[in-house]
Scaffold this motif. Structure first.
Motif, PDB file in Angstrom:
ATOM      1  N   ILE A 172       0.838  -1.206   0.000  1.00 53.76           N
ATOM      2  CA  ILE A 172       0.000   0.000   0.000  1.00 53.76           C
ATOM      3  C   ILE A 172       0.869   1.252   0.000  1.00 53.76           C
ATOM      4  O   ILE A 172       1.828   1.375   0.752  1.00 53.76           O
ATOM      5  CB  ILE A 172      -0.940  -0.005   1.217  1.00 53.76           C
ATOM      6  N   GLY A 173       0.508   2.195  -0.849  1.00 53.75           N
ATOM      7  CA  GLY A 173       1.238   3.459  -0.937  1.00 53.75           C
ATOM      8  C   GLY A 173       2.365   3.410  -1.941  1.00 53.75           C
ATOM      9  O   GLY A 173       2.601   2.402  -2.617  1.00 53.75           O
ATOM     10  N   ASN A 174       3.078   4.532  -2.053  1.00 48.29           N
ATOM     11  CA  ASN A 174       4.144   4.687  -3.054  1.00 48.29           C
ATOM     12  C   ASN A 174       3.638   4.319  -4.452  1.00 48.29           C
ATOM     13  O   ASN A 174       4.341   3.676  -5.235  1.00 48.29           O
ATOM     14  CB  ASN A 174       5.369   3.857  -2.680  1.00 48.29           C
ATOM     15  N   THR A 175       2.415   4.728  -4.734  1.00 48.93           N
ATOM     16  CA  THR A 175       1.823   4.469  -6.046  1.00 48.93           C
ATOM     17  C   THR A 175       2.479   5.361  -7.092  1.00 48.93           C
ATOM     18  O   THR A 175       2.955   6.461  -6.780  1.00 48.93           O
ATOM     19  CB  THR A 175       0.317   4.741  -6.012  1.00 48.93           C
ATOM     20  N   PRO A 176       2.501   4.935  -8.344  1.00 55.13           N
ATOM     21  CA  PRO A 176       3.135   5.759  -9.388  1.00 55.13           C
ATOM     22  C   PRO A 176       2.298   6.990  -9.731  1.00 55.13           C
ATOM     23  O   PRO A 176       1.126   7.089  -9.370  1.00 55.13           O
ATOM     24  CB  PRO A 176       3.215   4.799 -10.585  1.00 55.13           C
ATOM     25  N   MET A 177       2.927   7.923 -10.407  1.00 54.72           N
ATOM     26  CA  MET A 177       2.221   9.075 -10.940  1.00 54.72           C
ATOM     27  C   MET A 177       2.405   9.055 -12.458  1.00 54.72           C
ATOM     28  O   MET A 177       3.511   8.828 -12.953  1.00 54.72           O
ATOM     29  CB  MET A 177       2.739  10.381 -10.348  1.00 54.72           C
ATOM     30  N   GLY A 180       8.760  16.380  -8.532  1.00 55.98           N
ATOM     31  CA  GLY A 180      10.011  17.129  -8.509  1.00 55.98           C
ATOM     32  C   GLY A 180       9.919  18.409  -7.706  1.00 55.98           C
ATOM     33  O   GLY A 180      10.658  19.366  -7.958  1.00 55.98           O
ATOM     34  N   GLY A 181       9.026  18.454  -6.726  1.00 54.24           N
ATOM     35  CA  GLY A 181       8.910  19.628  -5.878  1.00 54.24           C
ATOM     36  C   GLY A 181       8.143  20.770  -6.503  1.00 54.24           C
ATOM     37  O   GLY A 181       8.099  21.874  -5.947  1.00 54.24           O
ATOM     38  N   ARG A 182       7.497  20.522  -7.646  1.00 54.35           N
ATOM     39  CA  ARG A 182       6.743  21.590  -8.296  1.00 54.35           C
ATOM     40  C   ARG A 182       5.308  21.147  -8.548  1.00 54.35           C
ATOM     41  O   ARG A 182       5.051  20.260  -9.370  1.00 54.35           O
ATOM     42  CB  ARG A 182       7.390  21.980  -9.622  1.00 54.35           C
ATOM     43  N   VAL A 183       4.380  21.762  -7.853  1.00 54.39           N
ATOM     44  CA  VAL A 183       2.952  21.541  -8.050  1.00 54.39           C
ATOM     45  C   VAL A 183       2.279  22.909  -7.998  1.00 54.39           C
ATOM     46  O   VAL A 183       2.341  23.597  -6.979  1.00 54.39           O
ATOM     47  CB  VAL A 183       2.346  20.618  -6.974  1.00 54.39           C
ATOM     48  N   ASP A 184       1.648  23.310  -9.093  1.00 59.87           N
ATOM     49  CA  ASP A 184       0.946  24.590  -9.115  1.00 59.87           C
ATOM     50  C   ASP A 184      -0.498  24.450  -8.650  1.00 59.87           C
ATOM     51  O   ASP A 184      -1.070  25.397  -8.103  1.00 59.87           O
ATOM     52  CB  ASP A 184       0.980  25.188 -10.523  1.00 59.87           C
ATOM     53  N   ALA A 185      -1.094  23.279  -8.884  1.00 60.07           N
ATOM     54  CA  ALA A 185      -2.471  23.061  -8.454  1.00 60.07           C
ATOM     55  C   ALA A 185      -2.681  21.584  -8.145  1.00 60.07           C
ATOM     56  O   ALA A 185      -2.187  20.714  -8.865  1.00 60.07           O
ATOM     57  CB  ALA A 185      -3.456  23.513  -9.525  1.00 60.07           C
TER      58      ALA A 185
END
Length: 363
Positions: free
Chosen positions: A21-26, A185-190
C-alpha cells in the motif's frame, strides 16, 4: 546472480499485502497535458493492492486501533464500516490479511461489481435502503450500531468511521502528499481532488500548503453535492439539493464515492485550505471517462472522471507551463454495471466519433 545480489533482491520484497500500500506511481496524462500546455499528472491510486486510495485509509484505521488495543489479530475481532464500496473492499482485504472479520454496510444501489468483490473477500455485506444521515437505518449509522452491539455482548469490534476518523486525513498528510511532492520534482501549481470522506483533499492540502504555500487546491464536486457551495459561498445547500429531490442516498448524481451534503471532520480540517471548487455534471464526467479511454487507454471510475474534468478546467485557466496534479482513484472495472453502462460504447467509428475536449467543457 551472486550472494550479494540475491540478498539485495530479498530486501526489496514487501511484507504482506499491507506492504504494497502506498508509493503508487504518478502518470502524465498525455491527452490533457498536450491539450492544455500544462503537465497534468494523475496519482495512480488504483495501483494499490485493493484497487483504490481507500487502502491507505483502511490500513491507517486498523493500525491505529491495534495500537490502542481495540483490535487484536486472530482473536475473532470485527471491523464494521459504512461505505459506498471502495473502503469496504480495502477493509475486507486487510481484515483477511491481518486476522479480523469485516462487516460492511452499504446502500443497496451500490454497483454489483463492488458488492461482488466484498463477498469474494469474505466480508459480511449488509445492504440497506438509501437514507439520510439522520436516519438510524442509514448505512453509516447501521455500521456504528452493529459494532456497538458486538461490544455490548462482550465481543470486540471497531467502527472504522472513515468520515470522522482523523487517521484518514493524517495518512494522506504523512504519505500521499509527500509522495506527490517528491514525484512531481517539488513543483505543483495546483492539486485537484473530489471529496468523499474529505481525507485525501484535506491531508494532501495540509502537506502541500506547508511545503508550497502558493499551490492552489481545487475541489472537484459532482452535481447535487453541497461541498461546492460550501467552498464558493460558505453555504452548504441550495434549492437544487434539498431533501426529497435526490436520486441517491448522498447526492443527485450517477457518480459513486464522492460528493456529500454534510461536513465531515476529515473535510473540515482542510476546508480553509481549499482555494476554489469546480462543479462537474454527470454528462461531463461520462464524456471524460470515454475520452480517457479513447485518447490514453486509461479506464477509470466515476470519481476519477470528475477529477479529470476539474483538472482540465484548472489547467486551461492557469495556462501553459503549469503543473496540475489530480487523483486517479479506481478502475472503471468497479463501475461497469452503473457508470460505464451510462457511458456507452467507446468511439472511434463514423457512427460514434471520439469525444473532444470542447464537448466535455461545454457540459
Amino acid at each position: 546472480m551472486d550472494a550479494a545480489d540475491a540478498a539485495a533482491a530479498v530486501l526489496d520484497v514487501r511484507a504482506g499485502v499491507e506492504g504494497l500500500i502506498g508509493n503508487t506511481p504518478m502518470v502524465r496524462i498525455r491527452s490533457l497535458s498536450e491539450a492544455t500546455g500544462c503537465e497534468v499528472y494523475g496519482k495512480l491510486e488504483m495501483a494499490n493492492p485493493g484497487g483504490s486510495a481507500k487502502d491507505r485509509v483502511a490500513l491507517a484505521v486498523i493500525e491505529q486501533a491495534e495500537r490502542d488495543g481495540r483490535l487484536v489479530p486472530h482473536a475473532g475481532d470485527a471491523v464494521f464500516e459504512g461505505t459506498s464500496g471502495s473502503t469496504g473492499i480495502s477493509l475486507a482485504m486487510l481484515c483477511r490479511a491481518k486476522g479480523y472479520r469485516a462487516h460492511i454496510c452499504l446502500p443497496d444501489d451500490t454497483s454489483a461489481e463492488k458488492i461482488g468483490l466484498l463477498e469474494r473477500l469474505g466480508a459480511v455485506v449488509e445492504k440497506v435502503p438509501p437514507a439520510s444521515i439522520v436516519d438510524r437505518r442509514q448505512y453509516v449509522n447501521a455500521a456504528r450500531a452493529g459494532a456497538a452491539a458486538v461490544c455490548a455482548a462482550g465481543g470486540r469490534a471497531v467502527f472504522a468511521d472513515q468520515f470522522e476518523n482523523e487517521a484518514n486525513w493524517r495518512t494522506h498528510y504523512d504519505h500521499t502528499g509527500p509522495e506527490i511532492y517528491r514525484q512531481a520534482g517539488g513543483r505543483v501549481d495546483a492539486f485537484v481532488a473530489a471529496s468523499g470522506t474529505g481525507g485525501t483533499i484535506s491531508g494532501v492540502a495540509r502537506y502541500l500548503k506547508q511545503v508550497l504555500p502558493d499551490v492552489r487546491v481545487v475541489l472537484a464536486d459532482p452535481q447535487g453535492s453541497g461541498l461546492f457551495n460550501k467552498i464558493k459561498y460558505d453555504v452548504m445547500f441550495d434549492v437544487r439539493e434539498r431533501e426529497g429531490t435526490r436520486r441517491r442516498h448522498q447526492v443527485d448524481t450517477i457518480v459513486e464515492g464522492v460528493g456529500l451534503n454534510r461536513l465531515t471532520r476529515n473535510f473540515d480540517v482542510g476546508r480553509r485550505l481549499v482555494d476554489d471548487a469546480e462543479r462537474v455534471s454527470d454528462a461531463a464526467a461520462l464524456l471524460m471517462a470515454r475520452f480517457l479511454v479513447e485518447q490514453d487507454g486509461l479506464f477509470v471510475g466515476s470519481s476519477t472522471a470528475v477529477n479529470c474534468v476539474a483538472a482540465l478546467r484548472v489547467a486551461r485557466a492557469l495556462g501553459p507551463g503549469h503543473v496540475v496534479v489530480t487523483v486517479l482513484c479506481d478502475s472503471g472495472a468497479r463501475h461497469l454495471s452503473k457508470f460505464w453502462a451510462a457511458v456507452g460504447p467507446v468511439g472511434g467509428t463514423a457512427e460514434r466519433p471520439e469525444v473532444g475536449l470542447d464537448e466535455i467543457l461545454a457540459k
